[in-house]
Design a protein around this motif. Sequence first.
Motif, PDB file in Angstrom:
ATOM      1  N   SER A  67       9.282  -8.244  -6.287  1.00 26.30           N
ATOM      2  CA  SER A  67       9.281  -7.169  -5.302  1.00 26.30           C
ATOM      3  C   SER A  67       8.639  -7.653  -4.016  1.00 26.30           C
ATOM      4  O   SER A  67       7.888  -8.634  -3.998  1.00 26.30           O
ATOM      5  CB  SER A  67       8.541  -5.941  -5.836  1.00 26.30           C
ATOM      6  OG  SER A  67       7.189  -6.248  -6.087  1.00 26.30           O
TER       7      SER A  67
ATOM      8  N   ASN B 153      16.546  -2.616  -6.006  1.00 27.19           N
ATOM      9  CA  ASN B 153      15.904  -1.303  -6.023  1.00 27.19           C
ATOM     10  C   ASN B 153      15.097  -1.095  -4.752  1.00 27.19           C
ATOM     11  O   ASN B 153      14.520  -2.043  -4.216  1.00 27.19           O
ATOM     12  CB  ASN B 153      14.986  -1.190  -7.228  1.00 27.19           C
ATOM     13  CG  ASN B 153      14.188   0.108  -7.236  1.00 27.19           C
ATOM     14  OD1 ASN B 153      13.130   0.209  -6.623  1.00 27.19           O
ATOM     15  ND2 ASN B 153      14.703   1.096  -7.929  1.00 27.19           N
TER      16      ASN B 153
ATOM     17  N   TRP C  80      11.534   2.397  -5.836  1.00 27.44           N
ATOM     18  CA  TRP C  80      11.597   2.800  -7.243  1.00 27.44           C
ATOM     19  C   TRP C  80      12.571   3.964  -7.457  1.00 27.44           C
ATOM     20  O   TRP C  80      12.557   4.609  -8.511  1.00 27.44           O
ATOM     21  CB  TRP C  80      10.206   3.226  -7.753  1.00 27.44           C
ATOM     22  CG  TRP C  80       9.157   2.198  -7.525  1.00 27.44           C
ATOM     23  CD1 TRP C  80       8.979   1.029  -8.222  1.00 27.44           C
ATOM     24  CD2 TRP C  80       8.156   2.215  -6.500  1.00 27.44           C
ATOM     25  NE1 TRP C  80       7.919   0.323  -7.673  1.00 27.44           N
ATOM     26  CE2 TRP C  80       7.397   1.027  -6.628  1.00 27.44           C
ATOM     27  CE3 TRP C  80       7.819   3.110  -5.472  1.00 27.44           C
ATOM     28  CZ2 TRP C  80       6.331   0.719  -5.794  1.00 27.44           C
ATOM     29  CZ3 TRP C  80       6.759   2.797  -4.654  1.00 27.44           C
ATOM     30  CH2 TRP C  80       6.029   1.624  -4.810  1.00 27.44           C
TER      31      TRP C  80
ATOM     32  N   TYR D 155      15.339  -6.153 -10.179  1.00 31.08           N
ATOM     33  CA  TYR D 155      15.143  -5.937 -11.605  1.00 31.08           C
ATOM     34  C   TYR D 155      16.297  -6.611 -12.339  1.00 31.08           C
ATOM     35  O   TYR D 155      17.337  -6.910 -11.745  1.00 31.08           O
ATOM     36  CB  TYR D 155      15.155  -4.437 -11.938  1.00 31.08           C
ATOM     37  CG  TYR D 155      13.934  -3.678 -11.474  1.00 31.08           C
ATOM     38  CD1 TYR D 155      13.729  -3.419 -10.112  1.00 31.08           C
ATOM     39  CD2 TYR D 155      12.985  -3.211 -12.374  1.00 31.08           C
ATOM     40  CE1 TYR D 155      12.608  -2.719  -9.681  1.00 31.08           C
ATOM     41  CE2 TYR D 155      11.867  -2.506 -11.958  1.00 31.08           C
ATOM     42  CZ  TYR D 155      11.699  -2.256 -10.612  1.00 31.08           C
ATOM     43  OH  TYR D 155      10.583  -1.570 -10.183  1.00 31.08           O
TER      44      TYR D 155
END
Length: 112
Positions: free
Chosen positions: A50, A96, A99, A37
Amino acid sequence: QVRLVESGGGLVQAGGALRLSCAASVNIFSFNVMGWYRQAPGKQRELVSSITSHGSTNYADSVKGRFTISRDSAKNTVYLEMNSLKPEDTAVYYCNANWNFWGQGTQVTVSS
Protein backbone atom coordinates in the motif's frame (compact mmCIF):
# COMPACT_ATOMS: atom_id res chain seq x y z
CA GLN A 1 -17.80 7.76 -9.78
CA VAL A 2 -14.60 6.01 -8.79
CA ARG A 3 -13.30 3.43 -11.21
CA LEU A 4 -10.09 1.46 -10.89
CA VAL A 5 -8.75 -0.48 -13.85
CA GLU A 6 -5.88 -2.92 -13.46
CA SER A 7 -3.63 -4.14 -16.24
CA GLY A 8 -0.29 -5.82 -16.70
CA GLY A 9 -0.97 -9.31 -15.46
CA GLY A 10 0.07 -12.40 -17.36
CA LEU A 11 2.03 -15.63 -17.38
CA VAL A 12 5.69 -15.49 -16.44
CA GLN A 13 8.34 -18.00 -15.44
CA ALA A 14 9.73 -18.11 -11.95
CA GLY A 15 12.38 -15.46 -11.50
CA GLY A 16 10.70 -13.19 -14.02
CA ALA A 17 9.11 -9.79 -13.59
CA LEU A 18 5.84 -8.01 -14.26
CA ARG A 19 4.55 -4.51 -13.70
CA LEU A 20 0.92 -4.06 -12.77
CA SER A 21 -0.88 -0.78 -13.34
CA CYS A 22 -3.98 0.60 -11.67
CA ALA A 23 -5.53 3.54 -13.47
CA ALA A 24 -7.99 5.59 -11.42
CA SER A 25 -10.83 7.68 -12.84
CA VAL A 26 -10.18 10.37 -10.23
CA ASN A 27 -7.19 12.11 -8.72
CA ILE A 28 -5.32 9.44 -6.76
CA PHE A 29 -4.41 12.00 -4.10
CA SER A 30 -8.08 12.15 -3.20
CA PHE A 31 -7.53 8.78 -1.54
CA ASN A 32 -5.89 8.41 1.85
CA VAL A 33 -4.38 5.12 0.77
CA MET A 34 -4.18 2.92 -2.29
CA GLY A 35 -3.11 -0.66 -2.26
CA TRP A 36 -2.62 -3.91 -4.07
CA TYR A 37 -4.23 -7.08 -2.77
CA ARG A 38 -4.11 -10.60 -4.10
CA GLN A 39 -6.23 -13.69 -3.82
CA ALA A 40 -5.00 -17.15 -4.68
CA PRO A 41 -7.44 -20.04 -5.27
CA GLY A 42 -8.83 -21.30 -1.98
CA LYS A 43 -7.18 -18.53 0.01
CA GLN A 44 -8.31 -15.27 1.53
CA ARG A 45 -7.56 -11.97 -0.11
CA GLU A 46 -4.40 -10.46 1.38
CA LEU A 47 -2.70 -7.11 1.31
CA VAL A 48 0.43 -7.08 -0.81
CA SER A 49 1.43 -3.44 -0.65
CA SER A 50 0.00 0.00 0.00
CA ILE A 51 0.93 3.63 -0.41
CA THR A 52 -0.56 6.58 1.44
CA SER A 53 -1.26 10.02 0.07
CA HIS A 54 1.88 11.14 1.90
CA GLY A 55 3.95 8.51 0.13
CA SER A 56 4.42 6.05 2.99
CA THR A 57 4.63 2.51 1.74
CA ASN A 58 3.95 -0.86 3.28
CA TYR A 59 4.71 -4.38 2.09
CA ALA A 60 3.73 -7.89 3.09
CA ASP A 61 6.71 -9.80 4.45
CA SER A 62 6.41 -12.30 1.62
CA VAL A 63 7.13 -9.64 -1.03
CA LYS A 64 9.56 -7.31 0.74
CA GLY A 65 12.65 -6.72 -1.35
CA ARG A 66 10.96 -8.07 -4.50
CA PHE A 67 7.93 -5.82 -5.07
CA THR A 68 7.83 -2.03 -5.29
CA ILE A 69 4.75 0.17 -5.24
CA SER A 70 4.85 3.57 -6.90
CA ARG A 71 2.54 6.13 -8.44
CA ASP A 72 2.33 8.66 -11.22
CA SER A 73 0.10 11.55 -10.24
CA ALA A 74 -0.03 12.93 -13.77
CA LYS A 75 -1.54 9.65 -14.97
CA ASN A 76 -3.58 8.94 -11.83
CA THR A 77 -1.96 5.54 -11.83
CA VAL A 78 -0.47 3.31 -9.17
CA TYR A 79 2.03 0.63 -10.12
CA LEU A 80 3.28 -2.59 -8.60
CA GLU A 81 6.67 -3.64 -9.91
CA MET A 82 7.13 -7.34 -9.20
CA ASN A 83 10.57 -8.94 -9.53
CA SER A 84 11.97 -12.37 -8.73
CA LEU A 85 8.51 -13.81 -9.04
CA LYS A 86 7.76 -17.14 -7.42
CA PRO A 87 5.03 -19.70 -8.14
CA GLU A 88 3.45 -18.77 -4.81
CA ASP A 89 2.87 -15.25 -6.15
CA THR A 90 0.26 -16.71 -8.48
CA ALA A 91 -3.06 -14.99 -7.76
CA VAL A 92 -5.57 -12.47 -8.97
CA TYR A 93 -4.24 -9.05 -8.06
CA TYR A 94 -6.68 -6.30 -7.15
CA CYS A 95 -6.23 -2.57 -6.83
CA ASN A 96 -7.93 -0.89 -3.90
CA ALA A 97 -8.55 2.69 -2.83
CA ASN A 98 -9.43 3.76 0.71
CA TRP A 99 -10.29 0.14 1.60
CA ASN A 100 -13.56 0.79 -0.22
CA PHE A 101 -13.14 0.81 -3.98
CA TRP A 102 -11.93 -2.20 -5.95
CA GLY A 103 -10.79 -2.90 -9.46
CA GLN A 104 -11.81 -5.97 -11.42
CA GLY A 105 -8.51 -7.75 -10.86
CA THR A 106 -5.74 -9.00 -13.10
CA GLN A 107 -4.42 -12.56 -13.16
CA VAL A 108 -0.76 -13.22 -12.44
CA THR A 109 0.50 -16.74 -13.05
CA VAL A 110 4.07 -17.75 -12.26
CA SER A 111 5.21 -21.07 -13.63
CA SER A 112 7.94 -23.13 -12.03
